[in-house]
Write a protein that holds these residues in place. Structure first.
Motif, mmCIF file in Angstrom:
data_model
loop_
_atom_site.group_PDB
_atom_site.id
_atom_site.type_symbol
_atom_site.label_atom_id
_atom_site.label_comp_id
_atom_site.label_asym_id
_atom_site.label_seq_id
_atom_site.Cartn_x
_atom_site.Cartn_y
_atom_site.Cartn_z
ATOM 1 N N ALA A 50 40.099 10.949 -9.434
ATOM 2 C CA ALA A 50 38.503 10.510 -9.603
ATOM 3 C C ALA A 50 38.364 8.965 -9.321
ATOM 4 C CB ALA A 50 38.193 10.673 -11.179
ATOM 5 N N GLY A 51 39.341 8.595 -8.699
ATOM 6 C CA GLY A 51 39.286 7.294 -7.873
ATOM 7 C C GLY A 51 39.916 6.113 -8.530
ATOM 8 N N VAL A 52 40.505 6.292 -9.728
ATOM 9 C CA VAL A 52 41.229 5.483 -10.632
ATOM 10 C C VAL A 52 42.767 5.434 -9.973
ATOM 11 C CG1 VAL A 52 41.789 4.435 -13.094
ATOM 12 C CG2 VAL A 52 39.648 5.729 -12.593
ATOM 13 N N THR A 53 43.216 4.501 -9.242
ATOM 14 C CA THR A 53 44.589 4.530 -8.820
ATOM 15 C C THR A 53 45.353 3.792 -9.410
ATOM 16 O OG1 THR A 53 44.112 2.978 -7.123
ATOM 17 C CG2 THR A 53 43.765 5.217 -6.407
ATOM 18 N N ARG A 54 45.043 2.571 -10.239
ATOM 19 C CA ARG A 54 45.770 2.070 -11.178
ATOM 20 C C ARG A 54 45.795 2.298 -12.642
ATOM 21 N NH1 ARG A 54 43.354 -3.943 -10.621
ATOM 22 N NH2 ARG A 54 41.532 -2.735 -10.334
ATOM 23 N N VAL A 55 46.888 3.214 -12.804
ATOM 24 C CA VAL A 55 46.971 3.848 -14.138
ATOM 25 C C VAL A 55 48.524 3.619 -14.782
ATOM 26 C CG1 VAL A 55 47.056 5.820 -15.523
ATOM 27 C CG2 VAL A 55 45.590 5.669 -13.504
#
Length: 253
Positions: free
Chosen positions: A209-214
């Motif tokens: 979904a485009g959230v790469t900092r997890v």
């Protein structure tokens, strides 16, 4: 009541947030600790006191709002306190003074924030909601409020780990029917059974979904009885009820 101490994610530094376990609180018996489950067979007054203690520990004075969770992909954007809890599995807000949360007992709690936009989200990602896209819906709702996917940071809190999560063939086939590449989230167990990496799958969906900092906290609710409630553990023991823990986040004032 002494305020409970939450688990926190470094990626969310500067944002009022916390993943709470069972330590602290006033519940007793099989619910012993910080049980926040309104649907549990616990004393409701004690549950409410536990919830107040949790929100006070991270956002003193904030109004805590949680949905009536139904294992869906539904996300609701909140502008003001509500009386009747919406049937949903994620909430989003940008309103100071509000704190949003989700309760879990093996499912994955996900907290998200775009500090530049002042938008936060909280999602309850059980396998059904995760597969249906509850994190996608949460990211989309945050973007609709001015967030940008590439700015959002997220953390996946305590949940059942792959080593503890045995599922059958039909379960695995649901995921592979959605995407054949999902086979990588399973390892073989006993005959016709597999172990599923819920945390890894949720991280994958966030990235997609485009959230790469997890950040994934890597805390297993099933094996760590001293720190966490677990629906599956309670079920395996044929216990009549089980506690829930809470994850809470609030917008930067």
């Amino acid at each position: 009541m002494t305020l409970p101490v939450p688990f926190r994610a470094a990626l969310l530094d500067g944002v009022a947030h916390g993943f709470f376990g069972r330590q602290g609180g006033g519940s007793g018996g099989i619910h012993a600790g910080l049980n926040v489950g309104l649907g549990s067979a616990d004393d409701e007054a004690v549950v409410q006191a536990n919830r107040t203690a949790a929100v006070t520990a991270i956002a003193p004075g904030a109004c805590l709002l949680t949905p009536y969770q139904i294992h869906s992909a539904t996300c609701v954007t909140i502008d003001a306190p509500f009386v009747e809890r919406p049937q949903a599995d994620a909430l989003v807000t940008d309103r100071p003074g509000l704190a949003i949360g989700v309760v879990t007992a093996d499912c994955a709690p996900v907290l998200l924030a775009d500090t530049a936009a002042g938008v936060v989200g909280a999602a309850h990602a059980g396998w059904k909601g995760a597969l249906a896209g509850v994190t996608d819906a949460t990211v989309a709702a945050m973007v609709a409020r001015g967030a940008r996917a590439e700015r959002i940071v997220a953390a996946v809190g305590p949940c059942i780990a792959r080593a503890s999560y045995e599922v059958d063939d039909a379960f695995r086939q649901r995921f592979e029917a959605a995407d054949a590449a999902n086979e990588r989230f399973f390892v073989d167990a006993r005959a016709a059974h597999h172990r599923f990496d819920l945390e890894g799958y949720v991280v994958h969906r966030l990235a997609a979904a485009g959230v790469t900092r997890v950040a994934a906290l890597g805390l297993d609710t099933y094996v760590d009885e001293a720190r966490f409630f677990s629906y599956r553990r309670a079920t395996h023991r044929a216990e009549p009820s089980y506690g829930r823990q809470i994850a809470i986040i609030a917008p930067v004032s």
